[in-house]
Motif scaffolding. Structure first.
Motif, PDB file in Angstrom:
ATOM      1  N   ARG A  92      -4.585 -45.316  66.592  1.00 54.07           N
ATOM      2  CA  ARG A  92      -4.977 -45.648  65.219  1.00 54.07           C
ATOM      3  C   ARG A  92      -5.081 -47.153  65.032  1.00 54.07           C
TER       4      ARG A  92
ATOM      5  N   TYR B 204      -8.196 -48.570  66.643  1.00 55.27           N
ATOM      6  CA  TYR B 204      -9.433 -48.267  65.920  1.00 55.27           C
ATOM      7  C   TYR B 204      -9.572 -49.076  64.633  1.00 55.27           C
TER       8      TYR B 204
ATOM      9  N   ASP C  91     -16.356 -38.685  60.387  1.00 56.36           N
ATOM     10  CA  ASP C  91     -15.714 -39.699  61.222  1.00 56.36           C
ATOM     11  C   ASP C  91     -14.379 -40.095  60.611  1.00 56.36           C
ATOM     12  N   TYR C  92     -13.449 -40.478  61.472  1.00 56.23           N
ATOM     13  CA  TYR C  92     -12.117 -40.927  61.047  1.00 56.23           C
ATOM     14  C   TYR C  92     -12.200 -42.268  60.325  1.00 56.23           C
TER      15      TYR C  92
ATOM     16  N   PRO D 124     -14.480 -37.660  55.973  1.00 55.10           N
ATOM     17  CA  PRO D 124     -13.392 -38.103  56.860  1.00 55.10           C
ATOM     18  C   PRO D 124     -12.855 -36.926  57.666  1.00 55.10           C
TER      19      PRO D 124
ATOM     20  N   ASP E  75      -9.829 -35.863  60.991  1.00 57.51           N
ATOM     21  CA  ASP E  75      -8.779 -36.213  61.950  1.00 57.51           C
ATOM     22  C   ASP E  75      -8.629 -35.033  62.897  1.00 57.51           C
TER      23      ASP E  75
ATOM     24  N   HIS F  58      -6.805 -34.482  65.283  1.00 58.14           N
ATOM     25  CA  HIS F  58      -5.461 -34.153  65.756  1.00 58.14           C
ATOM     26  C   HIS F  58      -4.695 -33.264  64.775  1.00 58.14           C
ATOM     27  N   ARG F  59      -5.330 -32.921  63.659  1.00 54.59           N
ATOM     28  CA  ARG F  59      -4.741 -31.956  62.729  1.00 54.59           C
ATOM     29  C   ARG F  59      -5.351 -30.580  62.975  1.00 54.59           C
TER      30      ARG F  59
ATOM     31  N   PRO G 280      -8.912 -30.133  60.756  1.00 55.23           N
ATOM     32  CA  PRO G 280      -9.354 -31.529  60.888  1.00 55.23           C
ATOM     33  C   PRO G 280      -9.906 -32.138  59.600  1.00 55.23           C
TER      34      PRO G 280
ATOM     35  N   VAL H  41     -10.320 -40.415  71.535  1.00 54.75           N
ATOM     36  CA  VAL H  41      -9.279 -40.519  70.499  1.00 54.75           C
ATOM     37  C   VAL H  41      -8.017 -39.750  70.897  1.00 54.75           C
TER      38      VAL H  41
ATOM     39  N   ALA I 229      -7.227 -31.121  70.538  1.00 55.66           N
ATOM     40  CA  ALA I 229      -8.262 -31.575  69.596  1.00 55.66           C
ATOM     41  C   ALA I 229      -9.483 -30.663  69.655  1.00 55.66           C
TER      42      ALA I 229
END
Length: 257
Positions: free
Chosen positions: A4, A7, A81-82, A136, A138, A140-141, A144, A165, A175
């Motif tokens: 994080r 980035y 995108d994050y 947005p 993520d 890794h959740r 996402p 990522v 992911a």
């Protein structure tokens, strides 16, 4: 946390310069990496099998090239995108604002390889019309987007995101399973990604990448509940090893949930 932090220094314009201008975006040679990626996508969508209401693009970054062949087959494209800076870059292009990155050489090339004689401006207009949401994400959740995509997507596309990522192969696999939750059963997933890459540069950011082999991609897809339909790979020639990364090659995978 370290990813994080890295980035936060990501520079979209530097990333675009490094990867989507010559020499890597050399449309005079079909052997160059960008034409190879565009051809993989054009040939796969040309079958007509991958179509529906919604396509979600996971980790779009600041790029739209990966959506050019897709936009003919879906009513809505959801980019994600994050990073806010990447979502802003996409928004500038979608709104046709001055100063947005010029994707017209990519659009012209895709129209040429698709061979339908379509004016490139028509494809550009269609993608802008169908790129309805930039959200947005993520990966890794387990969810996402923070909530299930409703209805689930008919197809999923992700280019150079998950391996860039994830801190290790196990996280890459998780992911992939998470983004698979956005897709309906029977839906198609198209992945472009790096092989044998450990870092890439985007301005002041030097970002770690999980070095993947083809076998890692096959295993992660199977573990995430996907049936592999096709896997292609491209070896990065010496002339395109420009120091902005240490990538060995690129893979393209078509799988079905």
């Amino acid at each position: 946390a370290a990813l994080r932090e890295g980035y936060e220094r990501f520079d979209p314009r530097a990333y675009l310069r490094n990867n989507y201008l010559p020499p890597r975006a050399d449309f005079s040679s079909e052997e160059s990496v960008v034409p190879w990626k565009l051809r993989c996508l054009a040939e796969t969508f040309a079958s007509g099998e991958i179509r529906g209401q919604t396509l979600i693009d996971v980790g779009s970054g600041p790029t739209i090239y990966q959506l050019l062949s897709a936009c003919d087959h879906f009513e809505e494209i959801v980019a994600t995108d994050y990073l806010a800076v990447n979502r802003e870059e996409l928004g500038r292009w979608a709104r046709g604002e001055p100063g947005a990155f010029d994707w017209s050489p990519f659009i012209q090339h895709v129209c040429k390889i698709e061979g339908r004689g379509e004016p490139w401006q028509d494809k550009e207009r269609r993608l802008r019309e169908r790129l309805r949401r930039i959200l947005p994400i993520d990966v890794h959740r387990p969810e996402p987007l923070g909530a299930p995509l409703s209805p689930p997507a008919d197809a999923l596309l992700s280019a150079f995101c998950l391996e860039a990522v994830s801190p290790d192969r196990a996280a890459f696999g998780r992911a992939l399973a998470h983004v698979g939750n956005l897709l309906r059963p029977g839906g198609h997933a198209l992945l472009l990604g790096a092989l044998g890459e450990s870092f890439y540069l985007a301005g002041p950011a030097r970002l770690p990448v999980v070095p993947l082999q083809e076998s890692d991609v096959r295993e992660a897809l199977a573990a995430a509940g996907f049936a592999l339909r096709e896997l292609r790979s491209y070896a990065m020639p010496p002339a395109l090893r420009t120091g902005v990364d240490d990538v060995d090659g690129v893979f393209f995978a078509h799988a079905q949930k």
